[in-house]
Structure formats: structure tokens, C-alpha cells
Design a protein around this motif. Sequence first.
Motif, mmCIF file in Angstrom:
data_model
loop_
_atom_site.group_PDB
_atom_site.id
_atom_site.type_symbol
_atom_site.label_atom_id
_atom_site.label_comp_id
_atom_site.label_asym_id
_atom_site.label_seq_id
_atom_site.Cartn_x
_atom_site.Cartn_y
_atom_site.Cartn_z
ATOM 1 N N VAL A 153 34.097 31.110 52.983
ATOM 2 C CA VAL A 153 34.595 32.025 51.958
ATOM 3 C C VAL A 153 34.472 31.309 50.622
ATOM 4 N N GLN A 154 33.894 31.972 49.657
ATOM 5 C CA GLN A 154 33.820 31.423 48.310
ATOM 6 C C GLN A 154 34.835 32.150 47.432
ATOM 7 N N LEU A 155 35.570 31.367 46.664
ATOM 8 C CA LEU A 155 36.630 31.923 45.815
ATOM 9 C C LEU A 155 36.395 31.508 44.371
ATOM 10 N N VAL A 156 36.499 32.462 43.464
ATOM 11 C CA VAL A 156 36.314 32.181 42.048
ATOM 12 C C VAL A 156 37.477 32.780 41.270
ATOM 13 N N GLU A 157 38.248 31.915 40.609
ATOM 14 C CA GLU A 157 39.386 32.361 39.801
ATOM 15 C C GLU A 157 38.935 32.650 38.371
ATOM 16 N N SER A 158 39.671 33.524 37.731
ATOM 17 C CA SER A 158 39.451 33.813 36.325
ATOM 18 C C SER A 158 40.750 34.332 35.721
#
Length: 122
Positions: free
Chosen positions: A2-7
Amino acid sequence: QVQLVESGGGLVQAGASLRLSCAASGRTFTFYAMGWFRQAPGKEREFVAAIGWSGGYTNYADSVKGRFTISRDNAKNTVYLQMDSLKPEDTAVYYCAAGPNLSGDYGRYDYWGQGTQVTVSS
């Protein structure tokens, strides 16, 4: 995987609001409970909030109860952290994480994002 990208992080004044987002890709998002953690300089990573796979169960650290709200949109593969009434002590790098069960223990999460900086000035 799973790839997670916060913003959504940034610099705000005390009392302001921010909404963090964490976009997931890879394995089916709905398989996972999601958590938000934070780490301030010189401090250990600490639990902020977590939400179960369906969104029906949530858990919060005492320090953010009543001010922060975690939610998820499984159709968009995204989890959110709405942060209201921010305080200088909320300043930290905020990370989202995915794991098999809702937990406040960061060791129980398998996947992590790169983090987003939140700075609250007094």
C-alpha cells in the motif's frame, strides 16, 4: 503493498483549522484500518487518531479529543484528519498509516506515508 501520500499540512496560527488528507494506492484500501500519528522534534512518534475499515469505529488520543476528527472515503481511497482549534503543541510531522486492525500502537501498522509538516504559531 500500500502506498500512502499525505497532504494538507502547513503553517497556521493558533486557533486555526487544517485538514490533512492521505491518499492510498495499491492493495484494496478497505482491507485496512487507518491511523494518524505525529512526531515533534526530539519526541517519539505518538498516536493521534485511528479509524476502522468501514469508518464505523474511531479512536482518539486524549490530547486531540473534541478538536480533531478522523474520517475516510473508501470510494476515493482517502482518509482525512480534520484539525480544529489548533495549538502550538500540535506542531509536528503528521503521518498516516495502514494496518490490519484499529490500534493506537504504531508497531501494529504495516504501511506509512512520508509525512506532512504542521506548524502552529502562537
